[in-house]
Write a protein that holds these residues in place. Structure first.
Motif, PDB file in Angstrom:
ATOM      1  N   ASN A  73     -31.073  61.491  58.055  1.00  0.00           N
ATOM      2  CA  ASN A  73     -31.550  62.665  59.179  1.00  0.00           C
ATOM      3  C   ASN A  73     -31.339  62.120  60.629  1.00  0.00           C
ATOM      4  O   ASN A  73     -32.178  61.234  60.991  1.00  0.00           O
ATOM      5  CB  ASN A  73     -33.080  62.602  59.036  1.00  0.00           C
ATOM      6  CG  ASN A  73     -33.657  63.593  60.065  1.00  0.00           C
ATOM      7  OD1 ASN A  73     -33.285  64.163  61.023  1.00  0.00           O
ATOM      8  ND2 ASN A  73     -34.882  64.195  59.374  1.00  0.00           N
ATOM      9  N   THR A  74     -30.103  62.356  61.297  1.00  0.00           N
ATOM     10  CA  THR A  74     -29.778  61.675  62.467  1.00  0.00           C
ATOM     11  C   THR A  74     -30.730  62.014  63.524  1.00  0.00           C
ATOM     12  O   THR A  74     -30.879  61.004  64.248  1.00  0.00           O
ATOM     13  CB  THR A  74     -28.343  62.284  62.671  1.00  0.00           C
ATOM     14  OG1 THR A  74     -27.376  62.074  61.875  1.00  0.00           O
ATOM     15  CG2 THR A  74     -27.898  61.541  63.990  1.00  0.00           C
ATOM     16  N   SER A  75     -31.357  62.966  63.746  1.00  0.00           N
ATOM     17  CA  SER A  75     -32.175  63.452  64.578  1.00  0.00           C
ATOM     18  C   SER A  75     -33.559  62.400  64.493  1.00  0.00           C
ATOM     19  O   SER A  75     -33.959  61.987  65.820  1.00  0.00           O
ATOM     20  CB  SER A  75     -32.819  64.750  64.950  1.00  0.00           C
ATOM     21  OG  SER A  75     -33.296  65.217  63.366  1.00  0.00           O
ATOM     22  N   ALA A  76     -34.040  62.181  63.423  1.00  0.00           N
ATOM     23  CA  ALA A  76     -35.035  61.397  63.024  1.00  0.00           C
ATOM     24  C   ALA A  76     -34.601  59.970  63.472  1.00  0.00           C
ATOM     25  O   ALA A  76     -35.437  59.181  64.037  1.00  0.00           O
ATOM     26  CB  ALA A  76     -35.738  61.627  61.635  1.00  0.00           C
ATOM     27  N   ALA A 110     -25.577  59.800  58.381  1.00  0.00           N
ATOM     28  CA  ALA A 110     -26.571  60.229  59.456  1.00  0.00           C
ATOM     29  C   ALA A 110     -26.213  59.131  60.349  1.00  0.00           C
ATOM     30  O   ALA A 110     -26.543  59.323  61.618  1.00  0.00           O
ATOM     31  CB  ALA A 110     -27.899  60.175  59.226  1.00  0.00           C
ATOM     32  N   GLN A 124     -25.623  60.001  52.397  1.00  0.00           N
ATOM     33  CA  GLN A 124     -26.484  60.727  53.412  1.00  0.00           C
ATOM     34  C   GLN A 124     -27.022  59.850  54.454  1.00  0.00           C
ATOM     35  O   GLN A 124     -26.733  60.436  55.749  1.00  0.00           O
ATOM     36  CB  GLN A 124     -27.719  61.715  53.081  1.00  0.00           C
ATOM     37  CG  GLN A 124     -27.285  62.805  52.213  1.00  0.00           C
ATOM     38  CD  GLN A 124     -28.317  63.558  52.027  1.00  0.00           C
ATOM     39  OE1 GLN A 124     -27.999  64.877  51.294  1.00  0.00           O
ATOM     40  NE2 GLN A 124     -29.649  63.129  52.025  1.00  0.00           N
TER      41      GLN A 124
END
Length: 332
Positions: free
Chosen positions: A266-269, A305, A301
């Motif tokens: 989860n890149t934004s996280a 990310a 993943q």
């Protein structure tokens, strides 16, 4: 190199002994039995080989031994687990870079002895503890000798959250529904532990102590401004000053934690965590093998990310390998 700082394993001899001791209705045992890459090395290696430069730091899989064993049994189980992890490191150095010791946390004298044995003689690079520890918070006074010793060794403490299904979401119920206890309860347990460590003054007492949180610091990065503002209101307006003994602003202590990237990709996280902790306090970690593909999905993943984070290549290398080398005192 991509150093997976939080990869779980269940060595065979330890697994056999654990299943003889543990209650048959313990929910976590279903995960162990249905996750072959926890103990099947051939399957594990097939997954590792799909990712260039991947090498693992081994941590023992849940359950915690103090959850299933009495103090005497826990001591024996911890020694067995640590011996087997050391054997794996010696046998497969190209696969496993380092190992983390398990302790009998319901037997503190033995736990302190096992830290010395595991680090001095087995050459393990830190310890893993669960939160809570048999329903006790990490800032309980009985655990302070553990923190003192790890501060002296200058090696990290991996914090793994744990909450059983029997912990209900509401007091009017008898168990958690919809797997809330693990999906959301485990990151919440991490968050609680971090708060207790900060306000109890553990970092003030042991300023070089290093904790590695699972699941990227739980709720802390996302709630940065709430942590700042809510506690300042508590201090200033409600006159409930929880800062006794703290010499810095409380948010600065939260930034002292090290944190893995095991949030399923989860890149934004990850950017939220990066903005809070900084690149020097993030470490690549996958939670292998707990996903639908026994570790492959999460690993893929999470790597993707991190690659998509808007950071420079030096910072990316810090996350993938340099931070781990630094805090584990690895030189090569």
């Amino acid at each position: 190199m991509k150093i997976d700082i939080f990869s779980h394993i269940m060595p065979i001899r330890f697994k056999e002994r654990l299943f003889k001791i543990a209650p048959s209705n313990l929910d976590i045992l279903r995960n162990v039995g249905s996750t072959p890459s926890l103990f099947n090395l051939e399957q594990r290696f097939r997954i590792i080989d799909k990712f260039e430069g991947l090498i693992q730091v081994l941590t023992l899989s849940a359950p915690s031994i103090e959850e299933v064993a009495d103090p005497k049994q826990a001591k024996e189980l911890a020694m067995m687990a640590n011996d087997e992890i050391a054997e794996l490191l010696n046998k497969f150095p190209e696969r496993f870079l380092a190992g983390v010791a398990t302790l009998p946390m319901n037997n503190i004298d033995s736990a302190l002895d096992e830290i010395d044995r595991a680090i001095k003689y087995l050459k393990l690079k830190g310890i893993q503890i669960y939160t809570p520890i048999n329903d006790k918070p990490l800032d309980s006074s009985e655990f302070l000798p553990i923190f003192e010793k790890m501060s002296e060794y200058d090696l990290p403490i991996w914090i793994h959250p744990r909450r059983a299904q029997t912990y209900p979401d509401y007091r009017t119920e008898i168990e958690s529904k919809y797997r809330v206890f693990s999906v959301f309860g485990w990151p919440y347990e991490t968050t609680i532990a971090m708060v207790r460590i900060v306000f109890s003054g553990i970092f003030e007492r042991y300023p070089n102590l290093k904790f590695i949180t699972h699941h990227c610091g739980g709720m802390i990065p996302y709630f940065k401004e709430r942590i700042i503002g809510s506690y300042e209101r508590i201090f200033d307006h409600l006159k409930d000053d929880l800062r006794k003994g703290l010499k810095k602003h409380h948010i600065e202590y939260f930034k002292m934690f090290y944190n893995d990237t095991a949030i399923n990709g989860n890149t934004s996280a990850l950017m939220c965590a990066y903005d809070f902790f900084g690149a020097d306090h993030l470490l690549f970690g996958t939670d292998m093998p707990f996903d639908t593909e026994y570790g492959e999905r999460n690993t893929r993943q999470i790597i993707n990310a991190i690659e998509k984070m808007t950071i420079n290549e030096h910072e990316r290398r810090m996350i993938f390998e340099e931070n781990a080398k630094r805090i584990l005192h690895l030189s090569f």
